[in-house]
Write an enzyme that holds these catalytic residues in place. Structure first.
Site, PDB file in Angstrom:
ATOM      1  N   HIS A  10       0.823  -1.216   0.000  1.00  0.00           N
ATOM      2  CA  HIS A  10       0.000   0.000   0.000  1.00  0.00           C
ATOM      3  C   HIS A  10       0.851   1.258   0.000  1.00  0.00           C
ATOM      4  CE1 HIS A  10       0.850   0.955   4.233  1.00  0.00           C
ATOM      5  NE2 HIS A  10       0.638  -0.319   4.522  1.00  0.00           N
ATOM      6  N   CYS A  37       3.233  -4.879   6.589  1.00  0.00           N
ATOM      7  CA  CYS A  37       2.843  -4.572   5.218  1.00  0.00           C
ATOM      8  C   CYS A  37       4.049  -4.107   4.408  1.00  0.00           C
ATOM      9  CB  CYS A  37       1.766  -3.485   5.198  1.00  0.00           C
ATOM     10  SG  CYS A  37       0.161  -4.041   5.817  1.00  0.00           S
TER      11      CYS A  37
END
Length: 358
Positions: free
Chosen positions: A275, A294
């Site tokens: 992301h 992430c």
């Protein structure tokens, strides 16, 4: 001549409850049909002494059963009966990925999640057929009793057209629980994009086409030492221009709550994403791993930018695209965590089928 079930019987089981037998003589003909005239195929035994239908009967359906037998003297006898199969109290459905009519990346498996636990996995698996054009062997693998995935040995070839035939209607998945679906699903495999994430070098290398030509190298920041990013082959399953990420939803207490994470693409069910990141110092991308697991890329707030590294990747990624995440340390992603069955060797994958067939 005797026929089962008894005339006017109700709630007849779809399997094993219907048969015709002759003690003396042999059967000449047997016709089992529904009220619309649709005949159910069946088989008379070699000695002519019995008949059974060739497969399960449709549920909640009225039938007529007409039999003719003949003895050694040529005398014929006929019998007529009517019955109705059971209406199931419990049913199950399969929720499927990818969506019907979608275009996906080369790593997209067919994944079915059942609304109820499946006891007879062989019967359910037999009722699902996955075929590819151009043809390629496709095998099934069960993850527990409520998920069934299908994939080929290698990634799909770009341009492949895949058909999923669901024939679950009236299939008994567990005692008293029957499927309700009978439909075909179709999806198309788009261009090939298999990228590599090197968490030690802090790079994401986008490769496209059959030869894996390098399209772009992006700087990333992965999981920190206490929250390392999973290693292994991961498939993008969902895309969100902007989404909220709250640490409480992934069991990390109150460590973070970011209401507007841009350009988020899911890699695992447990919450691993690639992301955009607008809140970290620009210098961490390409030099340090600082996230909670992430894979972050530099981005602008709001998710509108298509020129930022994260915005560019978002625009050039579709569900089913592959990220092969590599690092010198960290856990490997469990194959059932997301659409990540490519981490299971082919022989082991085939062994996970209830039918044991490629």
């Amino acid at each position: 001549m005797t026929a089962q079930p008894a005339d006017r019987a109700q709630d007849v089981q779809p399997v094993g409850a219907v048969r015709v037998a002759v003690a003396q003589g042999r059967l000449v003909s047997v016709r089992l049909a529904d009220t619309k005239g649709g005949e159910v195929p069946g088989t008379i035994s070699a000695d002519g002494g019995g008949w059974v239908p060739d497969g399960p009967l449709p549920l909640a359906t009225a039938f007529t059963l007409d039999s003719v037998a003949e003895d050694d003297q040529g005398q014929k006898a006929a019998q007529h009966s009517e019955f109705t199969t059971m209406t199931p109290a419990h049913t199950f459905v399969a929720f499927f990925t990818p969506e019907d009519g979608s275009t996906v990346g080369v790593g997209m498996p067919v994944s079915l999640r059942f609304s109820r636990p499946i006891a007879d996995r062989a019967a359910v698996e037999k009722a699902v057929q996955v075929t590819a054009d151009p043809p390629v062997p496709v095998a099934a693998h069960w993850f527990g009793n409520q998920r069934l995935d299908f994939r080929p040995e290698q990634y799909w070839a770009a341009g492949t057209r895949v058909t999923v035939a669901l024939r679950l209607k009236d299939v008994q998945g567990a005692p008293g629980e029957f499927g309700t679906q009978s439909r075909d699903l179709h999806f198309t495999v788009g261009r090939a994009q298999v990228s590599t994430v090197d968490l030690d070098a802090h790079t994401l290398t986008v490769r496209a086409g059959q030869g894996g030509k390098v399209v772009r190298v992006l700087k990333v920041s992965g999981g920190s030492r206490g929250h390392s990013t999973y290693r292994g082959v991961m498939v993008v399953s969902e895309k969100y221009p902007v989404t909220r990420m709250n640490s409480q939803t992934v069991g990390m207490g109150d460590e973070y709550d970011i209401k507007d994470v841009p350009h988020a693409m899911r890699l695992t069910t447990s919450g691993t994403f690639v992301h955009g990141n607008y809140w970290a110092a620009p210098g961490v991308f390409g030099s340090a791993n600082t996230s909670h697991g992430c894979i972050g890329l530099a981005d602008a707030k709001g998710g509108a930018s298509k020129d930022s590294p994260a915005g560019w990747l978002f625009e050039h990624t579709i569900p089913g695209d592959v990220l092969d995440v590599r690092a010198s340390s960290g856990d490997f992603v469990p194959p059932q965590n997301g659409l990540n069955g490519w981490n299971v060797p082919w022989e082991q994958w085939v062994a996970g089928s209830a039918l044991r067939r490629p």
